[in-house]
Write a protein that holds these residues in place. Structure first.
Motif, PDB file in Angstrom:
ATOM      1  N   TYR A  16      36.533  44.120  37.612  1.00 33.13           N
ATOM      2  CA  TYR A  16      37.174  45.298  37.045  1.00 33.13           C
ATOM      3  C   TYR A  16      36.192  46.460  36.956  1.00 33.13           C
ATOM      4  O   TYR A  16      36.546  47.616  37.202  1.00 33.13           O
ATOM      5  CB  TYR A  16      37.753  44.972  35.673  1.00 33.13           C
ATOM      6  N   GLY A  17      34.957  46.142  36.619  1.00 30.25           N
ATOM      7  CA  GLY A  17      33.931  47.183  36.588  1.00 30.25           C
ATOM      8  C   GLY A  17      33.603  47.705  37.975  1.00 30.25           C
ATOM      9  O   GLY A  17      33.353  48.897  38.160  1.00 30.25           O
ATOM     10  N   LEU A  18      33.633  46.809  38.954  1.00 32.96           N
ATOM     11  CA  LEU A  18      33.305  47.224  40.318  1.00 32.96           C
ATOM     12  C   LEU A  18      34.348  48.184  40.865  1.00 32.96           C
ATOM     13  O   LEU A  18      34.037  49.077  41.648  1.00 32.96           O
ATOM     14  CB  LEU A  18      33.168  45.996  41.221  1.00 32.96           C
ATOM     15  N   VAL A  55      34.161  45.434  28.860  1.00 35.56           N
ATOM     16  CA  VAL A  55      33.900  46.340  29.975  1.00 35.56           C
ATOM     17  C   VAL A  55      35.062  46.242  30.963  1.00 35.56           C
ATOM     18  O   VAL A  55      35.812  45.256  30.947  1.00 35.56           O
ATOM     19  CB  VAL A  55      32.567  45.967  30.674  1.00 35.56           C
ATOM     20  N   PRO A  56      35.207  47.291  31.803  1.00 33.10           N
ATOM     21  CA  PRO A  56      34.365  48.474  31.925  1.00 33.10           C
ATOM     22  C   PRO A  56      34.791  49.576  30.955  1.00 33.10           C
ATOM     23  O   PRO A  56      35.916  49.598  30.478  1.00 33.10           O
ATOM     24  CB  PRO A  56      34.618  48.914  33.374  1.00 33.10           C
ATOM     25  N   VAL A  57      33.844  50.473  30.722  1.00 32.09           N
ATOM     26  CA  VAL A  57      34.109  51.707  29.986  1.00 32.09           C
ATOM     27  C   VAL A  57      33.476  52.847  30.778  1.00 32.09           C
ATOM     28  O   VAL A  57      32.325  52.742  31.202  1.00 32.09           O
ATOM     29  CB  VAL A  57      33.516  51.679  28.560  1.00 32.09           C
ATOM     30  N   CYS A  66      38.839  53.580  28.627  1.00 32.36           N
ATOM     31  CA  CYS A  66      38.782  52.124  28.751  1.00 32.36           C
ATOM     32  C   CYS A  66      39.912  51.610  29.641  1.00 32.36           C
ATOM     33  O   CYS A  66      40.906  52.298  29.855  1.00 32.36           O
ATOM     34  CB  CYS A  66      38.875  51.479  27.373  1.00 32.36           C
ATOM     35  N   GLU A  67      39.750  50.376  30.125  1.00 32.32           N
ATOM     36  CA  GLU A  67      40.690  49.693  31.005  1.00 32.32           C
ATOM     37  C   GLU A  67      40.591  50.274  32.416  1.00 32.32           C
ATOM     38  O   GLU A  67      40.800  51.458  32.636  1.00 32.32           O
ATOM     39  CB  GLU A  67      42.121  49.760  30.488  1.00 32.32           C
ATOM     40  N   SER A  68      40.304  49.397  33.377  1.00 33.81           N
ATOM     41  CA  SER A  68      39.946  49.832  34.729  1.00 33.81           C
ATOM     42  C   SER A  68      41.035  50.658  35.414  1.00 33.81           C
ATOM     43  O   SER A  68      40.728  51.650  36.094  1.00 33.81           O
ATOM     44  CB  SER A  68      39.582  48.629  35.607  1.00 33.81           C
ATOM     45  N   LEU A  69      42.305  50.288  35.251  1.00 32.17           N
ATOM     46  CA  LEU A  69      43.370  51.043  35.913  1.00 32.17           C
ATOM     47  C   LEU A  69      43.452  52.467  35.364  1.00 32.17           C
ATOM     48  O   LEU A  69      43.602  53.435  36.124  1.00 32.17           O
ATOM     49  CB  LEU A  69      44.716  50.327  35.758  1.00 32.17           C
ATOM     50  N   TYR A  74      41.954  58.327  35.738  1.00 31.89           N
ATOM     51  CA  TYR A  74      41.193  59.441  35.159  1.00 31.89           C
ATOM     52  C   TYR A  74      40.220  60.009  36.185  1.00 31.89           C
ATOM     53  O   TYR A  74      40.101  61.233  36.345  1.00 31.89           O
ATOM     54  CB  TYR A  74      40.436  58.966  33.917  1.00 31.89           C
ATOM     55  N   ILE A  75      39.513  59.122  36.877  1.00 30.37           N
ATOM     56  CA  ILE A  75      38.568  59.552  37.905  1.00 30.37           C
ATOM     57  C   ILE A  75      39.284  60.350  38.989  1.00 30.37           C
ATOM     58  O   ILE A  75      38.806  61.398  39.436  1.00 30.37           O
ATOM     59  CB  ILE A  75      37.851  58.330  38.522  1.00 30.37           C
TER      60      ILE A  75
END
Length: 225
Positions: A16-18, A55-57, A66-69, A74-75
């Motif tokens: 999820y962090g990746l 994680v991830p944050v 927070c939360e990968s999705l 957001y990105i």
């Protein structure tokens, strides 16, 4: 690449962090990576994610996401270069649907197949295969889920390309048969061959050892030892 305004809190083996790291790299965003010990969580992680404490944050201008999705959306909305989500509203909705489907049906079942034994292992592996059949139909005839370029759903499913084979070995189960899932198998190669992706997955041997230790620990606790 470091940018004090953009930080990623993650754990080296977290798929999820990746996802978050891939999204930032594809967009060429500089960031500071902060490795977390999820067994001894830092005060920063507990402060930035007090609800789930995991994680991830992403921390952007001192504000946590927070939360990968949610982080990837957001990105995508913050840095508009190299769009990850489709522009058309219906396609965006479908991307969100399949992303949730993949996490809830494929990832959850695969983890259970790895950790459990007996009928629970078998049933979860079958559930994962059934879900993967729908993913197979989705990728047929395409290089990536995003078309000719890696998109949001590719990043969500990226763990299947490198992490799932290690899970299968660690837990002694099998989901992806290249003969049954030729489109997914082709996508896996295309994904891992991408210059942004190919050098980022964690070392296979280290990952395998980590997963095996989790399985042993889980079995010990389940037996009450």
């Amino acid at each position: 690449m470091e940018n004090k305004d953009t930080k990623v809190l993650s754990f080296w083996v977290s798929p999820y962090g990746l996802r978050v790291v891939w999204a930032l790299k594809l967009k060429g965003v500089e960031y500071e990576y902060i490795e977390e010990d999820i067994f001894n969580k830092s005060n920063l992680l507990l402060q930035m994610n007090p609800v789930h404490k995991k994680v991830p944050v992403l921390i952007h201008h001192h504000k946590p996401i927070c939360e990968s999705l949610a982080i990837m959306e957001y990105i995508d909305e913050t840095w508009t270069q190299y769009p990850l989500m489709p522009q058309e509203p219906h396609q965006r909705a479908l991307t969100r649907f399949w992303s949730s489907f993949a996490d809830e049906k494929v990832a959850h079942a695969a983890v259970n197949a790895m950790m459990f034994s007996g009928d629970e292992k078998k049933n979860n592996a079958e559930n994962a295969k059934e879900a993967m059949e729908k993913i197979e139909e989705l990728i047929k005839g395409k290089k990536f889920f995003g078309g000719e370029n890696i998109g949001y759903l590719d990043l969500v499913l990226g763990w299947i390309s490198y992490f799932l084979p290690v899970m299968e070995e660690a837990g002694n189960f099998h989901i992806i048969d290249p003969l049954k899932f030729p489109a997914i198998s082709s996508w896996k190669k295309n994904f891992l061959d991408h210059p942004i992706i190919k050098d980022t997955p964690p070392p296979r041997d280290k990952t395998l050892h980590y997963l095996q230790s989790l399985i042993i620990d889980f079995a010990s606790k389940s037996s009450g030892q």
